[in-house]
Design a protein around this motif. Structure first.
Motif, PDB file in Angstrom:
ATOM      1  N   ASP A   5      -6.329   0.859   5.002  1.00  0.00           N
ATOM      2  CA  ASP A   5      -5.669   1.671   3.958  1.00  0.00           C
ATOM      3  C   ASP A   5      -6.127   1.765   2.394  1.00  0.00           C
ATOM      4  O   ASP A   5      -6.654   0.589   2.109  1.00  0.00           O
ATOM      5  N   LYS A  28      -4.555   6.794   4.602  1.00  0.00           N
ATOM      6  CA  LYS A  28      -3.229   6.218   3.649  1.00  0.00           C
ATOM      7  C   LYS A  28      -3.916   5.816   2.459  1.00  0.00           C
ATOM      8  O   LYS A  28      -4.630   4.850   2.317  1.00  0.00           O
ATOM      9  N   SER A  29      -3.690   6.458   1.479  1.00  0.00           N
ATOM     10  CA  SER A  29      -4.134   6.009   0.061  1.00  0.00           C
ATOM     11  C   SER A  29      -2.994   5.706  -0.719  1.00  0.00           C
ATOM     12  O   SER A  29      -2.000   6.832  -1.172  1.00  0.00           O
ATOM     13  N   TYR A  30      -3.108   4.834  -1.512  1.00  0.00           N
ATOM     14  CA  TYR A  30      -1.807   4.106  -2.254  1.00  0.00           C
ATOM     15  C   TYR A  30      -2.526   4.152  -3.840  1.00  0.00           C
ATOM     16  O   TYR A  30      -1.814   4.164  -4.802  1.00  0.00           O
TER      17      TYR A  30
END
Length: 376
Positions: A119, A192-194
């Protein structure tokens, strides 16, 4: 009275009546208010009306529609990877027997592999961003050094940038370190990038809502397309088709930063391709080659046999413009001449075992923290 004479009189009368009617309308319009003048307008011919400029999304969609008309998938199973090349596609993969095939198998697809993907957390991106600002390297070794040099000459500042293919947010961090306006990643598989400045899309998601970018960066990505290693469709020309599709993603006049393995033309099944004098010109055909960054290019491009290796990956700067006939070949030959006395020796670092290496040319710097997995 002759019948013909009567017809002539009636025709003349009709013409006179039409002229009087037109004169009356023009007189009424001239001496009327603006509301009537607006209502009685002479339509302009279509060619006299300037067309509305296309939006980025419309331009990208039109381009993708043209590209998709000739684009065909063959065998595909995202849960498995093909161990052998389909016999009926051998001639196309080898361009009529001009490219050799060497076996080397790896599967990085399916649910088990997806579960191992990183992630892109804020902490991870910020840590890599600090290293990128210090002109650090990641697992692609000297390719990263050449990338820093290339980006000194071809600025990303204020530009919308797309990164094609990603396993870690390293190149996204390089993009952000260069003051780009935005960084978007497109990959076959979901990421998934936060981090607020790193947007991630699957290829399917992009195709549903396409747009264009000022710059594209593809580091060691397209040589894998069409081999099925990452669950992508089995397609002999997929790498060349990807280069054509990139013209839809990059705005006219924008540029692409591209790295590919260079050496004796080889398909290392199902790992990657190596590009030489047979296939590299096909990859660059619809792009204008501006520059090459990479020590020892001449030796590699002229047929150096690196076996299955893909470590030598120089940086190509390509403008989204159609080159004149022979222009790209001329640039490649000039660079071969300039670098003819250079020798890129691999490994330039220190091998620890078959899967790990120190990607640092200074042997004294090869401590435990410098040991990285070999990128293939």
């Amino acid at each position: 009275m002759k019948v013909g004479a009567g017809r002539k009189r009636r025709t003349g009368a009709i013409a006179v009546g039409a002229a009087l009617l037109l004169f009356g309308i023009l007189h009424l319009v001239r001496h009327s208010g603006p509301s009537l003048q607006a209502a009685v307008t002479v339509p302009m011919p279509p060619e006299a009306i300037a067309p509305r400029p296309l939006t980025d999304r419309e331009r990208a969609q039109r381009c993708l529609n043209r590209w998709g008309a000739d684009h065909r998938d063959y065998y595909s199973n995202p849960e498995t990877c093909p161990e052998t090349m389909p016999e009926d596609l051998h001639d196309r993969y080898t361009m009529g027997g001009k490219i050799r095939v060497v076996p080397m198998y790896k599967c990085q697809s399916g649910a088990k592999y997806a579960a191992k993907r990183l992630d892109y957390t804020v902490d991870l991106v910020e840590d890599l961003l600090r290293r990128a600002r210090g002109r650090g390297w990641e697992k692609y070794g000297m390719t990263d050094e050449w990338l820093h040099t290339a980006l000194d000459a071809y600025s990303l500042s204020g530009k919308d940038v797309v990164v094609m293919g990603s396993q870690t947010p390293w190149y996204e961090s390089v993009v952000l370190s260069r003051d780009a306006k935005s960084s978007t990643t497109i990959d076959f598989q979901a990421i998934k990038s936060y981090h607020p400045n790193v947007t991630t899309l699957t290829l399917a998601e992009y195709d549903q809502a396409p747009r264009q970018f000022d710059v594209a960066i593809s580091i060691s990505s397209f040589e894998h397309d069409g081999l099925g290693r990452y669950g992508d469709p089995i397609r002999p020309e997929s790498d060349i088709e990807a280069m054509k599709k990139m013209k839809c993603l990059v705005r006219p006049g924008g540029f692409m930063v591209l790295s590919l393995p260079i050496g004796l033309d080889t398909v290392v099944w199902n790992m990657h391709r190596v590009y030489g004098r047979v296939r590299l010109p096909e990859m660059l055909r619809h792009w204008k080659l501006l520059d090459v960054f990479g020590y020892g290019f001449g030796e590699r491009y002229n047929g150096h046999d690196g076996g299955r290796e893909a470590e030598y990956q120089p940086i190509f700067i390509l403008e989204n413009a159609e080159p004149t006939t022979g222009a790209n070949d001329a640039v490649l030959e000039q660079y071969c001449e300039r670098s003819k006395s250079e020798r890129f020796v691999f490994p330039f670092g220190k091998h620890v075992d078959t899967d790990n290496i120190c990607y640092n040319p200074d042997q004294a710097q090869c401590g435990p923290e410098q040991i990285k997995p070999r990128f293939w």
